[in-house]
Design a protein around this motif. Structure first.
Motif, short mmCIF file in Angstrom:
data_model
loop_
_atom_site.label_atom_id
_atom_site.label_comp_id
_atom_site.label_asym_id
_atom_site.label_seq_id
_atom_site.Cartn_x
_atom_site.Cartn_y
_atom_site.Cartn_z
N ALA A 1 1.20 -1.17 0.24
CA ALA A 1 0.19 -0.32 -0.44
C ALA A 1 1.17 1.43 0.08
N TRP A 2 2.32 1.34 0.97
CA TRP A 2 3.00 1.85 0.83
C TRP A 2 3.39 2.84 -0.40
N ILE A 3 4.25 0.86 -1.69
CA ILE A 3 4.40 2.04 -2.63
C ILE A 3 3.88 2.67 -3.45
N LYS A 4 2.20 1.83 -2.93
CA LYS A 4 1.15 2.45 -3.99
C LYS A 4 1.32 3.61 -4.13
N PHE A 5 1.09 4.50 -3.17
CA PHE A 5 1.12 5.72 -2.28
C PHE A 5 2.18 6.28 -3.29
N LYS A 6 3.37 6.10 -2.48
CA LYS A 6 4.14 6.46 -3.05
C LYS A 6 4.67 6.69 -4.91
N ALA B 1 -3.90 2.62 -3.09
CA ALA B 1 -3.47 2.64 -1.85
C ALA B 1 -4.15 2.84 -0.25
N ILE B 2 -4.94 3.27 -0.67
CA ILE B 2 -5.86 3.58 0.88
C ILE B 2 -6.46 2.37 1.15
N ALA B 3 -7.47 1.81 0.28
CA ALA B 3 -8.13 0.64 -0.31
C ALA B 3 -7.18 -0.66 0.03
N MET B 4 -6.28 -0.46 0.12
CA MET B 4 -5.13 -1.46 0.11
C MET B 4 -4.63 -1.25 1.69
N MET B 5 -4.85 -0.73 2.37
CA MET B 5 -3.54 -0.04 3.40
C MET B 5 -5.09 -0.78 4.54
N ASN B 6 -7.06 0.28 4.12
CA ASN B 6 -7.99 -0.66 4.82
C ASN B 6 -8.20 -2.14 4.83
N GLU B 7 -7.53 -2.71 3.77
CA GLU B 7 -7.65 -3.94 4.23
C GLU B 7 -7.08 -5.22 4.61
N ALA B 8 -4.90 -4.38 4.69
CA ALA B 8 -4.71 -4.77 5.84
C ALA B 8 -5.15 -4.18 7.26
#
Length: 543
Positions: free
Chosen positions: A424-429, A436-443
């Motif tokens: 998620a943080w890689i996608k954010f950067k 990225a937000i969607a992946m971080m929410n999933e985590a």
């Protein structure tokens, strides 16, 4: 063999001599010499060995497995017909709340069970106890450990039902319930059932080491931790000679964010563990010492006392040999450095971490080493070294694949959460903010649904706290505050959770919450001079 078909004492002694049991005088170094708690199992063995049996049982209840085995071995050496002595040795090689028995443990346990069956009266309570632990060792090469834990739970329940006046039957049934817990069960069915049994016994037997100890394990969850506080504040004094008993209360103190109590608990535990290693002649650091150091570093970091955290970390990183080489040691070695970098948001140091010591068999501890690669990935991405971050993400994915191949479902899930968070943080950067937000929410949801491993004081960084950081980075402090507050409900008094909530509250001009989080930080006596504290100092406590 005797005419009854059972082995005679000398024959059993010969068989016992062929098994590599821990023997000798017990060695313990807690804060109270010869304090192990009060245990009385009056129906076990002959009167001549009963005191030794009860001492062995007290040691077993504090997970002092090596020392307990020494005493159980002394019991069967003196009285080879004592079937419960063999049960005790088998229990010492089980480690129900730690990790599955090793191949050596399983082989030893199977041999001891065979000897116990050769002497036991099949109509006795001893036979019921022996057969209950036998399910861990019988056909271990063909039955999954989780299945054997379930069998142990059911066998222990039968003993509990059959002998309603036997306190030890109730205590070991509660332990079996905890051992067989489904880590994804958020109804806490087993824990609530075990807690009801143990709390009743805690009133009746306030000095029993197993009751207090297992209550702490039973309530080592954010949703239940408050219920474990009375036992946590009592256990260390019950079994003061045990390093593990000095440490265990800090599980509850950590869950509740009681950092000063956690620090005091682990200073005593680490000192006792060092003493034990010296007195027992270990040519290495005892794993219990490393376990205490991990919790100690964590607690110091939550107080912002980075100087003391660094002092303990340097000492931890100087350790080259440990005994036994196990998951506790591996986790502590990996997590200490990861925590120190990530908690302080020292991204450059996190990106530069290495898996040390080099001679440690890291290939046996995949989840444990994943914490280092997770920290490296987060560090690299925050200093814009995206290629390096992707390399560590690939290493995390490789570790995840190996854990899945080994059917290590629970540990694989823990690494999967890290894979999603790092990704998620890689996608954010890469400016893929929505993704990225969607992946971080999933985590975050995955982590919410997964109980932490008992070895760790907490994730090296909670997923919801990272999600809060991500919302702050896209200038959405309202959403960030929601995530910081959600994280604080399960990780109370974490420095970065409180600080994040403070800054988010200021950003949305929520005066009431700004004052609340300022007061929470002040009440926890945070020390040190992290850059974040400059903002803290700017905000008056009273608004």
């Amino acid at each position: 063999m005797s005419c009854t078909g059972k082995k005679d004492d000398q024959s059993i002694r010969n068989d016992l001599a062929a098994i590599e049991l821990s023997r000798g005088d017990i060695t313990l170094c807690g804060v109270g010499k010869d304090q192990f708690g009060s245990v009385s199992f009056t129906s076990a063995c002959s009167e001549d060995v009963r005191d030794n049996f009860n001492l062995a049982l007290a040691l077993l209840h504090s997970f002092e497995y090596t020392e307990a085995e020494k005493m159980f071995a002394k019991v069967v050496d003196q009285d080879p017909s004592c079937a419960m002595g063999y049960w005790g040795i088998a229990m010492c090689n089980f480690h129900p709340l730690w990790s599955p028995p090793t191949q050596a443990d399983l082989q030893k346990g199977a041999k001891v069970i065979k000897l116990g069956r050769a002497v036991v009266d099949e109509s006795s309570a001893a036979s019921d106890y022996l057969e209950a632990i036998a399910v861990i060792y019988d056909h271990a090469d063909s039955i999954d450990h989780r299945v054997r834990l379930s069998k142990f739970e059911k066998a222990s329940e039968r003993i509990f039902d059959k002998y309603p006046d036997d306190a030890e039957a109730a205590i070991f049934y509660a332990l079996a319930l905890d051992a067989a817990v489904d880590p994804t069960d958020k109804s806490f069915k087993n824990q609530r059932k075990a807690g009801a049994i143990l709390n009743k016994l805690f009133e009746e037997k306030p000095n029993h080491p197993g009751v207090a100890h297992y209550l702490i394990h039973n309530y080592d969850y954010p949703e239940l931790a408050e219920e474990g506080l009375p036992a946590a504040r009592k256990y260390a004094s019950i079994a003061a000679a045990s390093a593990h008993a000095q440490h265990m209360p800090s599980h509850i103190f950590t869950r509740l964010g009681l950092w000063d109590e956690s620090i005091e608990s682990n200073i005593k535990s680490v000192d006792a563990a060092r003493c034990y290693a010296e007195k027992s002649g270990l040519k290495a650091h005892w794993d219990e010492e490393l376990h205490g150091l991990d919790y100690l570093i964590y607690a110091y970091l939550q107080k912002g006392d980075d100087a003391k955290a660094l002092e303990q970390l340097k000492y931890l990183n100087s350790i080259q040999t440990v005994s036994p080489v196990n998951f506790k040691a591996a986790y502590s070695l990996a997590a200490g450095s990861a925590r120190y970098a990530l908690e302080r948001r020292d991204w450059s140091s996190a990106a530069a971490l290495t898996v040390t010591p080099a001679g440690f068999p890291w290939d046996k501890f995949l989840w444990e080493q994943a914490n280092i690669h997770f920290a490296k990935a987060l560090g690299a991405v925050h200093i814009n070294k995206i290629a390096d971050a992707k390399k560590d993400l690939q290493k995390l994915e490789a570790l995840l694949a190996k854990l899945q191949e080994q059917n290590e479902t629970y540990k694989a899930n823990l690494v999967s959460i890290q894979v999603k968070a790092a990704g998620a943080w890689i996608k954010f950067k890469e400016n893929k903010k929505s993704e990225a937000i969607a992946m971080m929410n999933e985590a975050s949801f995955m982590e919410d649904a997964t109980a932490k491993h008992p070895v760790t004081p907490g994730e090296v960084l909670p997923a919801r706290e990272l999600l809060g950081d991500m919302y702050m980075a896209i200038s959405d402090p309202k959403s960030a505050l929601k995530e910081y507050e959600a994280s604080l409900r399960t990780h109370p008094n974490r420095f970065n959770g409180l600080y994040g909530a403070l800054v988010a509250s200021r950003s949305i001009n929520d005066i009431e919450k700004l004052a609340y989080y300022k007061q929470k930080l002040a009440a926890n006596n945070f020390l040190g001079d992290r850059p974040q504290m400059e903002i803290f100092k700017e905000i008056p406590i009273k608004m």
